[in-house]
Write a protein that holds these residues in place. Structure first.
Motif, PDB file in Angstrom:
ATOM      1  N   GLU A 188      -3.354 -79.876   5.808  1.00  0.00           N
ATOM      2  CA  GLU A 188      -2.568 -78.670   5.535  1.00  0.00           C
ATOM      3  C   GLU A 188      -1.586 -78.885   4.386  1.00  0.00           C
ATOM      4  O   GLU A 188      -1.356 -77.978   3.574  1.00  0.00           O
ATOM      5  CB  GLU A 188      -1.804 -78.258   6.795  1.00  0.00           C
ATOM      6  N   ILE A 189      -1.010 -80.069   4.312  1.00  0.00           N
ATOM      7  CA  ILE A 189      -0.054 -80.361   3.240  1.00  0.00           C
ATOM      8  C   ILE A 189      -0.714 -80.244   1.876  1.00  0.00           C
ATOM      9  O   ILE A 189      -0.147 -79.694   0.925  1.00  0.00           O
ATOM     10  CB  ILE A 189       0.547 -81.770   3.430  1.00  0.00           C
ATOM     11  N   PHE A 190      -1.956 -80.747   1.766  1.00  0.00           N
ATOM     12  CA  PHE A 190      -2.644 -80.777   0.472  1.00  0.00           C
ATOM     13  C   PHE A 190      -3.737 -79.707   0.357  1.00  0.00           C
ATOM     14  O   PHE A 190      -4.490 -79.700  -0.624  1.00  0.00           O
ATOM     15  CB  PHE A 190      -3.235 -82.166   0.244  1.00  0.00           C
ATOM     16  N   ASP A 191      -3.826 -78.833   1.343  1.00  0.00           N
ATOM     17  CA  ASP A 191      -4.786 -77.731   1.337  1.00  0.00           C
ATOM     18  C   ASP A 191      -6.229 -78.228   1.203  1.00  0.00           C
ATOM     19  O   ASP A 191      -7.018 -77.755   0.381  1.00  0.00           O
ATOM     20  CB  ASP A 191      -4.465 -76.741   0.207  1.00  0.00           C
ATOM     21  N   VAL A 192      -6.553 -79.226   2.033  1.00  0.00           N
ATOM     22  CA  VAL A 192      -7.916 -79.755   2.079  1.00  0.00           C
ATOM     23  C   VAL A 192      -8.298 -79.961   3.547  1.00  0.00           C
ATOM     24  O   VAL A 192      -7.442 -79.981   4.425  1.00  0.00           O
ATOM     25  CB  VAL A 192      -8.051 -81.098   1.324  1.00  0.00           C
ATOM     26  N   GLU A 193      -9.589 -80.109   3.782  1.00  0.00           N
ATOM     27  CA  GLU A 193     -10.066 -80.435   5.125  1.00  0.00           C
ATOM     28  C   GLU A 193     -10.448 -81.904   5.163  1.00  0.00           C
ATOM     29  O   GLU A 193     -11.245 -82.371   4.349  1.00  0.00           O
ATOM     30  CB  GLU A 193     -11.271 -79.565   5.503  1.00  0.00           C
ATOM     31  N   LEU A 194      -9.857 -82.636   6.125  1.00  0.00           N
ATOM     32  CA  LEU A 194     -10.071 -84.079   6.212  1.00  0.00           C
ATOM     33  C   LEU A 194     -10.647 -84.406   7.584  1.00  0.00           C
ATOM     34  O   LEU A 194     -10.010 -84.154   8.600  1.00  0.00           O
ATOM     35  CB  LEU A 194      -8.740 -84.823   6.007  1.00  0.00           C
ATOM     36  N   THR A 195     -11.835 -84.987   7.598  1.00  0.00           N
ATOM     37  CA  THR A 195     -12.499 -85.240   8.875  1.00  0.00           C
ATOM     38  C   THR A 195     -12.840 -86.707   9.108  1.00  0.00           C
ATOM     39  O   THR A 195     -13.115 -87.096  10.244  1.00  0.00           O
ATOM     40  CB  THR A 195     -13.797 -84.415   8.981  1.00  0.00           C
ATOM     41  N   SER A 196     -12.855 -87.511   8.065  1.00  0.00           N
ATOM     42  CA  SER A 196     -13.225 -88.919   8.237  1.00  0.00           C
ATOM     43  C   SER A 196     -12.055 -89.820   7.865  1.00  0.00           C
ATOM     44  O   SER A 196     -11.142 -89.436   7.134  1.00  0.00           O
ATOM     45  CB  SER A 196     -14.436 -89.271   7.366  1.00  0.00           C
ATOM     46  N   ARG A 197     -12.113 -91.071   8.337  1.00  0.00           N
ATOM     47  CA  ARG A 197     -11.046 -92.024   8.024  1.00  0.00           C
ATOM     48  C   ARG A 197     -10.984 -92.304   6.523  1.00  0.00           C
ATOM     49  O   ARG A 197      -9.911 -92.461   5.955  1.00  0.00           O
ATOM     50  CB  ARG A 197     -11.244 -93.316   8.819  1.00  0.00           C
ATOM     51  N   GLU A 198     -12.136 -92.352   5.886  1.00  0.00           N
ATOM     52  CA  GLU A 198     -12.158 -92.623   4.448  1.00  0.00           C
ATOM     53  C   GLU A 198     -11.483 -91.500   3.666  1.00  0.00           C
ATOM     54  O   GLU A 198     -10.792 -91.753   2.661  1.00  0.00           O
ATOM     55  CB  GLU A 198     -13.606 -92.789   3.961  1.00  0.00           C
ATOM     56  N   GLU A 199     -11.646 -90.267   4.131  1.00  0.00           N
ATOM     57  CA  GLU A 199     -11.091 -89.120   3.402  1.00  0.00           C
ATOM     58  C   GLU A 199      -9.570 -89.063   3.452  1.00  0.00           C
ATOM     59  O   GLU A 199      -8.936 -88.567   2.515  1.00  0.00           O
ATOM     60  CB  GLU A 199     -11.664 -87.820   3.976  1.00  0.00           C
ATOM     61  N   VAL A 200      -8.961 -89.557   4.532  1.00  0.00           N
ATOM     62  CA  VAL A 200      -7.502 -89.409   4.651  1.00  0.00           C
ATOM     63  C   VAL A 200      -6.747 -90.434   3.806  1.00  0.00           C
ATOM     64  O   VAL A 200      -5.575 -90.227   3.484  1.00  0.00           O
ATOM     65  CB  VAL A 200      -7.030 -89.516   6.121  1.00  0.00           C
ATOM     66  N   ILE A 201      -7.404 -91.528   3.420  1.00  0.00           N
ATOM     67  CA  ILE A 201      -6.692 -92.633   2.752  1.00  0.00           C
ATOM     68  C   ILE A 201      -6.013 -92.196   1.451  1.00  0.00           C
ATOM     69  O   ILE A 201      -4.813 -92.456   1.269  1.00  0.00           O
ATOM     70  CB  ILE A 201      -7.638 -93.824   2.527  1.00  0.00           C
ATOM     71  N   PRO A 202      -6.707 -91.528   0.525  1.00  0.00           N
ATOM     72  CA  PRO A 202      -6.020 -91.164  -0.728  1.00  0.00           C
ATOM     73  C   PRO A 202      -4.849 -90.216  -0.512  1.00  0.00           C
ATOM     74  O   PRO A 202      -3.849 -90.284  -1.242  1.00  0.00           O
ATOM     75  CB  PRO A 202      -7.122 -90.521  -1.572  1.00  0.00           C
ATOM     76  N   TYR A 203      -4.946 -89.358   0.494  1.00  0.00           N
ATOM     77  CA  TYR A 203      -3.853 -88.415   0.743  1.00  0.00           C
ATOM     78  C   TYR A 203      -2.690 -89.100   1.457  1.00  0.00           C
ATOM     79  O   TYR A 203      -1.521 -88.768   1.217  1.00  0.00           O
ATOM     80  CB  TYR A 203      -4.375 -87.207   1.531  1.00  0.00           C
ATOM     81  N   GLY A 204      -2.999 -90.061   2.309  1.00  0.00           N
ATOM     82  CA  GLY A 204      -1.940 -90.857   2.898  1.00  0.00           C
ATOM     83  C   GLY A 204      -1.199 -91.647   1.834  1.00  0.00           C
ATOM     84  O   GLY A 204       0.036 -91.778   1.875  1.00  0.00           O
ATOM     85  N   ARG A 205      -1.942 -92.138   0.842  1.00  0.00           N
ATOM     86  CA  ARG A 205      -1.316 -92.864  -0.265  1.00  0.00           C
ATOM     87  C   ARG A 205      -0.382 -91.960  -1.062  1.00  0.00           C
ATOM     88  O   ARG A 205       0.667 -92.393  -1.551  1.00  0.00           O
ATOM     89  CB  ARG A 205      -2.393 -93.435  -1.190  1.00  0.00           C
ATOM     90  N   LYS A 206      -0.759 -90.699  -1.202  1.00  0.00           N
ATOM     91  CA  LYS A 206       0.104 -89.758  -1.923  1.00  0.00           C
ATOM     92  C   LYS A 206       1.455 -89.626  -1.223  1.00  0.00           C
ATOM     93  O   LYS A 206       2.508 -89.555  -1.889  1.00  0.00           O
ATOM     94  CB  LYS A 206      -0.572 -88.386  -2.019  1.00  0.00           C
ATOM     95  N   LEU A 207       1.450 -89.584   0.121  1.00  0.00           N
ATOM     96  CA  LEU A 207       2.709 -89.507   0.854  1.00  0.00           C
ATOM     97  C   LEU A 207       3.506 -90.795   0.693  1.00  0.00           C
ATOM     98  O   LEU A 207       4.743 -90.771   0.634  1.00  0.00           O
ATOM     99  CB  LEU A 207       2.444 -89.220   2.333  1.00  0.00           C
ATOM    100  N   GLN A 208       2.800 -91.912   0.611  1.00  0.00           N
ATOM    101  CA  GLN A 208       3.479 -93.191   0.381  1.00  0.00           C
ATOM    102  C   GLN A 208       4.105 -93.209  -1.016  1.00  0.00           C
ATOM    103  O   GLN A 208       5.235 -93.673  -1.204  1.00  0.00           O
ATOM    104  CB  GLN A 208       2.494 -94.337   0.558  1.00  0.00           C
TER     105      GLN A 208
END
Length: 301
Positions: A188-208
């Motif tokens: 929701e923060i980045f307006d994308v749909e994330l369903t796998s562990r691999e997909e969340v990594i780049p967006y988690g890095r953005k928050l970091q």
């Protein structure tokens, strides 16, 4: 000392109704009343793991008194601010229809009472841990999380934030020790749909990159991911088990992570403790007990 803040705690009235029917009188087959709210859940699981904490927040009326009584009965120290008008909310959770609940509103909280909370938090010292978890009542300022973190900036207090969207994004500049979005909240923060562990990594890095030191992403049946401040990226599939009650699983993950970190100062251990605690709560009627967490932990290492 660990402090948890629940801005709008509740009494959770958890019921099962066999063959629920709209428009008719239904009778419960089981019922339970527990103190509710994300911060209280974190304190409860921390206590189950042998760690003391103090629960902070606001309570009002007869339900507020019962929340305090129930919290103390769990062995958690409470230091709630009592509000003269209104009552703390009652949340109805219909266990027999997964995900169905009716949440109350809670009392109005004045700026004076917010200031009372700020004064309590101002006494925190280096080495203390503060957990800010959950939504805030509509009568509170929407910058309360960032106000608290700005006040404590540079004081050596490790702050954990488990919140959504704007509440979360506004605090990143103050470098929280840990944030715990789930994959849907991250999407929701980045307006994308994330369903796998691999997909969340780049967006988690953005928050970091925006300031969070450690990003712990829960993904229910898909497991979890930790993007740690030392550069590690840790992944875990969901442990095998039967979902019994998803309420409080994310809060349990936060508690497990903190307990693991405080014991060894090791991110891998903390991550596995978080996954084990979250899963143990999801597989149990109530929030996870120490033995349940340890059993699942052994399957992860």
């Amino acid at each position: 000392m660990i402090y948890t803040v629940t801005f709008n705690p509740s009494l959770d009235y958890i019921v099962s109704v066999e063959d629920f029917r709209l428009g008719l009188t239904n009778r419960t087959s089981s019922e339970l009343i527990l103190p509710g709210g994300k911060g209280i859940n974190v304190s409860t699981v921390l206590g189950n793991l042998g760690l003391k904490s103090t629960a902070l927040g606001f309570v009002a009326g007869f339900t507020g008194e019962e929340i305090c009584r129930e919290v103390e009965a769990l062995g958690i120290k409470s230091d709630f601010i009592r509000i003269e008008k209104g009552v703390s909310r009652i949340n109805l959770k219909l266990r027999s229809i997964e995900g169905t609940e009716i949440n109350g509103q809670g009392p109005d909280i004045s700026e004076e009472q917010v200031q009372q909370l700020m004064e309590k938090l101002e006494a925190l010292e280096a080495g203390d841990i503060l957990v800010l978890a959950g939504s805030i009542p509509s009568t509170m300022p929407d910058d309360i999380y960032s106000r608290i973190m700005k006040m404590l900036e540079g004081r050596g207090v490790k702050i954990v934030v488990d919140a959504t969207r704007d509440l979360l994004m506004k605090v990143l500049e103050y470098r929280p020790f840990l944030i715990k979005p789930n994959n849907h909240e991250l999407g929701e923060i980045f307006d994308v749909e994330l369903t796998s562990r691999e997909e969340v990594i780049p967006y988690g890095r953005k928050l970091q990159e925006k300031g969070a030191l450690n990003v712990l992403i829960s993904m229910a049946g898909e497991g979890a991911v930790l993007i740690a401040e030392d550069g590690q990226i840790l992944e875990s599939p969901a442990p095998k088990g039967t979902l019994v009650n998803g309420v409080g699983a994310g809060d349990s993950m936060v508690a497990g992570f903190l307990a693991g970190w405080l014991k060894r100062k090791d991110f891998r251990h903390a991550f596995h403790m978080g996954v084990a605690a979250g899963s143990a709560s999801a597989f149990s009627e109530y929030l996870a007990k120490k033995e349940e967490i340890e059993t699942i932990y052994q399957t992860l290492v």
